[in-house]
Structure formats: structure tokens, C-alpha cells
Design a protein around this motif. Structure first.
Motif, PDB file in Angstrom:
ATOM      1  N   ILE A 125      33.094  36.648  56.728  1.00 35.12           N
ATOM      2  CA  ILE A 125      33.142  35.714  55.862  1.00 35.12           C
ATOM      3  C   ILE A 125      32.672  36.459  54.603  1.00 35.12           C
ATOM      4  N   LEU A 126      32.062  37.154  54.478  1.00 35.79           N
ATOM      5  CA  LEU A 126      31.211  37.928  53.160  1.00 35.79           C
ATOM      6  C   LEU A 126      32.301  38.749  52.725  1.00 35.79           C
ATOM      7  N   VAL A 127      33.089  39.535  53.448  1.00 40.27           N
ATOM      8  CA  VAL A 127      33.864  40.392  53.119  1.00 40.27           C
ATOM      9  C   VAL A 127      35.171  39.762  52.610  1.00 40.27           C
ATOM     10  N   ARG A 128      35.720  38.561  53.208  1.00 40.43           N
ATOM     11  CA  ARG A 128      36.518  38.117  52.707  1.00 40.43           C
ATOM     12  C   ARG A 128      36.430  37.425  51.481  1.00 40.43           C
ATOM     13  N   ASN A 129      35.237  36.813  51.275  1.00 40.22           N
ATOM     14  CA  ASN A 129      35.106  36.235  49.908  1.00 40.22           C
ATOM     15  C   ASN A 129      34.963  37.225  48.840  1.00 40.22           C
ATOM     16  N   LYS A 130      34.354  38.539  49.401  1.00 37.78           N
ATOM     17  CA  LYS A 130      34.421  39.424  48.208  1.00 37.78           C
ATOM     18  C   LYS A 130      35.933  40.059  47.767  1.00 37.78           C
ATOM     19  N   LEU A 131      36.818  40.150  48.816  1.00 37.59           N
ATOM     20  CA  LEU A 131      38.126  40.612  48.788  1.00 37.59           C
ATOM     21  C   LEU A 131      39.080  39.590  47.902  1.00 37.59           C
ATOM     22  N   GLU A 132      38.625  38.323  48.419  1.00 36.06           N
ATOM     23  CA  GLU A 132      39.259  37.287  47.489  1.00 36.06           C
ATOM     24  C   GLU A 132      38.860  37.145  46.091  1.00 36.06           C
ATOM     25  N   ALA A 133      37.679  37.444  45.783  1.00 35.62           N
ATOM     26  CA  ALA A 133      37.099  37.534  44.303  1.00 35.62           C
ATOM     27  C   ALA A 133      37.715  38.956  43.889  1.00 35.62           C
ATOM     28  N   LEU A 134      37.962  39.947  44.564  1.00 32.10           N
ATOM     29  CA  LEU A 134      38.483  41.095  43.749  1.00 32.10           C
ATOM     30  C   LEU A 134      39.870  40.883  43.535  1.00 32.10           C
ATOM     31  N   PHE A 135      40.580  40.113  44.331  1.00 31.54           N
ATOM     32  CA  PHE A 135      41.961  39.984  44.030  1.00 31.54           C
ATOM     33  C   PHE A 135      42.318  38.967  42.775  1.00 31.54           C
ATOM     34  N   ARG A 136      41.402  38.107  42.588  1.00 27.45           N
ATOM     35  CA  ARG A 136      41.358  37.110  41.680  1.00 27.45           C
ATOM     36  C   ARG A 136      41.266  37.775  40.356  1.00 27.45           C
ATOM     37  N   LEU A 137      40.356  38.533  40.205  1.00 24.61           N
ATOM     38  CA  LEU A 137      39.941  39.565  39.303  1.00 24.61           C
ATOM     39  C   LEU A 137      41.156  40.481  38.746  1.00 24.61           C
ATOM     40  N   GLU A 138      41.926  40.944  39.823  1.00 26.53           N
ATOM     41  CA  GLU A 138      43.347  42.034  39.388  1.00 26.53           C
ATOM     42  C   GLU A 138      44.020  40.933  38.925  1.00 26.53           C
ATOM     43  N   GLN A 139      44.189  39.723  39.302  1.00 27.25           N
ATOM     44  CA  GLN A 139      45.370  38.668  38.745  1.00 27.25           C
ATOM     45  C   GLN A 139      44.915  38.401  37.421  1.00 27.25           C
ATOM     46  N   GLN A 140      43.786  38.266  37.052  1.00 31.38           N
ATOM     47  CA  GLN A 140      43.372  37.720  35.761  1.00 31.38           C
ATOM     48  C   GLN A 140      43.578  39.041  34.793  1.00 31.38           C
ATOM     49  N   ILE A 141      43.227  40.233  35.233  1.00 36.18           N
ATOM     50  CA  ILE A 141      43.482  41.493  34.474  1.00 36.18           C
ATOM     51  C   ILE A 141      45.073  41.540  34.148  1.00 36.18           C
ATOM     52  N   LEU A 142      45.931  41.391  35.244  1.00 38.25           N
ATOM     53  CA  LEU A 142      47.410  41.357  35.112  1.00 38.25           C
ATOM     54  C   LEU A 142      47.827  40.199  34.122  1.00 38.25           C
ATOM     55  N   GLN A 143      47.247  39.067  34.106  1.00 39.14           N
ATOM     56  CA  GLN A 143      47.700  37.928  33.554  1.00 39.14           C
ATOM     57  C   GLN A 143      47.624  38.115  31.802  1.00 39.14           C
ATOM     58  N   ALA A 144      46.295  38.715  31.671  1.00 36.58           N
ATOM     59  CA  ALA A 144      45.882  38.884  30.338  1.00 36.58           C
ATOM     60  C   ALA A 144      46.701  40.319  29.820  1.00 36.58           C
ATOM     61  N   GLY A 145      47.488  40.931  30.468  1.00 42.75           N
ATOM     62  CA  GLY A 145      48.342  41.804  29.883  1.00 42.75           C
ATOM     63  C   GLY A 145      47.686  43.168  30.166  1.00 42.75           C
ATOM     64  N   GLY A 146      46.887  43.347  30.955  1.00 43.81           N
ATOM     65  CA  GLY A 146      46.192  44.724  31.519  1.00 43.81           C
ATOM     66  C   GLY A 146      46.506  45.205  32.537  1.00 43.81           C
ATOM     67  N   SER A 147      46.286  46.641  32.808  1.00 39.00           N
ATOM     68  CA  SER A 147      46.649  47.127  34.184  1.00 39.00           C
ATOM     69  C   SER A 147      45.362  47.467  34.978  1.00 39.00           C
ATOM     70  N   ILE A 148      45.560  47.494  36.289  1.00 41.55           N
ATOM     71  CA  ILE A 148      44.212  47.384  37.080  1.00 41.55           C
ATOM     72  C   ILE A 148      43.862  48.931  37.062  1.00 41.55           C
ATOM     73  N   PRO A 149      42.313  49.108  36.917  1.00 39.98           N
ATOM     74  CA  PRO A 149      41.859  50.350  36.819  1.00 39.98           C
ATOM     75  C   PRO A 149      42.020  51.199  38.313  1.00 39.98           C
ATOM     76  N   ILE A 150      42.490  52.526  38.217  1.00 40.23           N
ATOM     77  CA  ILE A 150      42.336  53.200  39.460  1.00 40.23           C
ATOM     78  C   ILE A 150      40.964  53.591  40.042  1.00 40.23           C
ATOM     79  N   MET A 151      40.502  53.017  40.967  1.00 38.45           N
ATOM     80  CA  MET A 151      39.189  53.922  41.305  1.00 38.45           C
ATOM     81  C   MET A 151      39.191  54.882  42.431  1.00 38.45           C
ATOM     82  N   GLU A 152      38.566  55.880  41.892  1.00 38.31           N
ATOM     83  CA  GLU A 152      38.597  57.232  42.763  1.00 38.31           C
ATOM     84  C   GLU A 152      37.358  57.305  43.680  1.00 38.31           C
TER      85      GLU A 152
END
Lengths: 152, 177
Positions: A125-152
């Protein structure tokens, strides 16, 4: 513009914390590297499969452990699957619980198994919530016209 | 060389590239792992077919029961490499490996066994039975890049090519450069 930069910074901080706290491991990075223009939703698709699979497995485990005579081979088989799928997407903490869970299955230790089931559910449940939050952040970035930073 | 003929050549070459991509058969009962392995191999310019069981894999390799009875020399899609999970219900990856190596028409196809468990006796057993390699899951892109050297191509060329490294030589042989 400032909004995008803010969101991107949030994304980087959040992702870093997920790795530092052991929720995700390098395998998740590997999945992100596989994603490309031909398959822009690859990570979300694989993770969604993981969510579906996990919920089924957790239910099956609960049922199997409630039987009058517990079939530990069956329980172990479910845990093996859970260990495999969580490891495939990099959900490290879930995988670690599954390792202990399998040991209790081998010992036919019901109490140990029940404890591990609770822990597995909790970590899932913890990892599911965190991944869902991560995906939401990605959507927000894309909708604001930005690109998703690449993590190394 | 005018632009139209170079466009035709590009298009022609693209079609040939599609046909000549190595064909990998991925066998795994886990949908998640099939999806990931499929992407790993398509990202390495391979064509991929997946099977969720050893039985299904044998059918795709032209070894299904029906073909044996009818005595038709059925050629399934030509497979250059089999990648199979070890732990599968019913027919295990090891059982599948054995069947492939025992069959007269498909024993030449290299088989890679993958497993989430590092069990030395298991690894030995598979290698002895003729597995090309045994790799621990989860697979990475770097593992797949190394595997390309194992794939036997169907076209009549001598020897094996790691297409990534020898792309220019390959094109020279084919008269494309």
C-alpha cells in the motif's frame, strides 16, 4: 515557467527520497529507461499490471492462510509470484518482506506467515501510494508544458 | 543519385530490416515479466513473440502435438532465440529446454534460461542440458545487448553477426554501401 521548475524540483526530491528510503531500487530506473516515444506509457502500464497482480495475490494469500489445513506449498507459490513481480518493477521493500515470508512458509510457521502477510500488505500500500503520487507529479509537469527530469 | 531513388532505397532497406530482425521467443508465466522482456528485446531491434507456458512455446516452435500426428513439416515463425523463465507451473523452463534440445528440427535454436533464484545446481543442470546461458532476473538492457551475439540469423550468411557492431560490414555484404 516558474511553476514548471518548481514541479520538476519537487519531482527530483520526491524520486530521490523514494530511492533513499528503499521503496524503489535500480530496477525501477531500468523500467524508466525502457520507456520511449513508441511506448510513452510503458512504466505506468507495467506498474498498473503490478497493482492488479498484487491485489489478487494478497487476497489469495489471505484465503490460503485462513484454511483449516494450510497448504504451505500453495502459499509459497503465491509469495514467490509476489516476490517476482515486485522485484521486476523495483518495489524493493515488498520484495524484502517476501523473502522473509518464504522462510516462514518453509518452516510452516503460521504466525510468521500471518505477520508477513500484514507487512507485505502494508509495504504494498505504501509503494502504491508513492508511485501514484509520482505519476501524478509527472502529469502535472507535462500539463504545465515541462518535461520529466531524467534521474540517473 | 536523385532523391526519389534514395527514398526508395531507404524504404526498401527498412522493409528488409523488419524481416531480418532476429526473432526472439519469450516464455514466462508472469505477464509483467513478459511485457518487460518484450520491451527489452524490441529496444534491441528484435522481433518478439511471447508465450505464457512451455506448452504454448512448443506449439509456436512447430512442435505441438497436432503437428506430430499430421506429419506436416510445419514451419512456425522462424525463431532465432528462446528465452525462458525457469519456474513455471506445468512444464518448467528446464523441461522446455530438454524438449528443444531433444528435437531434431529445433535443437539448434539457442535457449537462454532466466530465473529469480541463484541456485548453483539449477544453473549447472541447465547448462549441462544445453542452455546457452543462465541469467538472473530481473533482466537489464545490458544483459540483452550481450545476448544478441547468440542469435543465429536465418539469412544465408556465414558465421554469426552482432548486428550492432558489424552493421556496416553487413550492409557492404548486401551491396547497400
Amino acid at each position: 515557467m516558474a511553476a514548471v521548475v518548481q514541479l520538476q524540483r519537487q519531482f527530483i526530491e520526491y524520486t530521490t527520497s523514494l530511492y533513499n528510503e528503499g521503496y524503489l531500487d535500480d530496477q525501477f530506473t531500468q523500467l524508466q529507461k525502457l520507456q520511449d516515444e513508441s511506448n510513452p506509457d510503458f512504466v505506468v502500464e507495467v506498474v498498473s499490471l503490478f497493482f492488479e497482480d498484487s491485489e489478487k495475490l494478497l487476497n489469495n494469500l489471505a484465503t490460503a492462510l485462513q484454511q483449516k489445513t494450510v497448504d504451505y506449498k500453495q502459499v509459497d507459490s503465491h509469495v514467490h509470484q509476489f516476490k517476482g513481480s515486485s522485484s521486476s518493477i523495483g518495489a524493493q521493500r515488498v520484495t524484502n518482506v517476501c523473502v522473509h515470508f518464504r522462510n516462514f512458509c518453509e518452516e510452516k510457521n503460521l504466525e510468521g506467515c500471518l505477520r508477513c502477510l500484514q507487512q507485505a500488505k502494508h509495504e504494498y500500500i505504501l509503494v502504491r501510494n508513492k508511485l501514484e503520487a509520482l505519476f501524478r507529479l509527472e502529469q502535472q509537469i507535462l500539463q504545465a508544458g515541462g518535461s520529466i527530469p531524467i534521474m540517473e | 543519385m536523385d532523391s526519389s531513388s534514395s527514398v526508395n532505397r531507404t524504404v526498401g532497406m527498412k522493409e528488409e530490416v523488419e524481416d531480418e530482425r532476429p526473432h526472439v521467443l519469450v516464455v514466462d508465466d508472469s505477464l509483467i515479466d513478459r511485457k518487460i522482456m518484450e520491451k527489452l528485446f524490441t529496444n534491441s531491434a528484435c522481433k518478439v513473440t511471447t508465450a505464457d507456458s512451455g506448452q504454448k512455446a512448443l506449439e509456436l516452435l512447430g512442435q505441438g502435438e497436432e503437428y506430430k500426428h499430421t506429419n506436416i513439416n510445419h514451419q512456425g515463425p522462424k525463431i532465432n532465440l528462446v528465452v525462458t523463465d525457469y519456474c513455471m507451473p506445468g512444464m518448467t523452463g528446464y523441461d522446455l529446454l530438454k524438449k528443444v534440445k531433444e528435437s531434431s528440427d529445433i535443437k539448434e535454436i539457442p535457449v537462454i534460461v532466466v530465473s529469480s533464484e541463484n541456485v548453483p545446481t539449477r544453473i549447472e543442470k541447465c547448462l549441462e542440458e544445453g542452455a546457452q546461458e543462465f541469467i538472473l532476473k530481473p533482466l537489464k538492457q545490458s544483459d540483452v545487448k550481450k545476448l544478441r551475439c547468440h542469435m543465429h540469423f536465418t539469412q544465408s550468411i556465414k558465421g554469426r553477426f552482432c548486428i550492432g557492431r558489424y552493421w556496416d560490414s553487413w550492409r557492404q555484404i548486401r551491396g547497400e554501401m
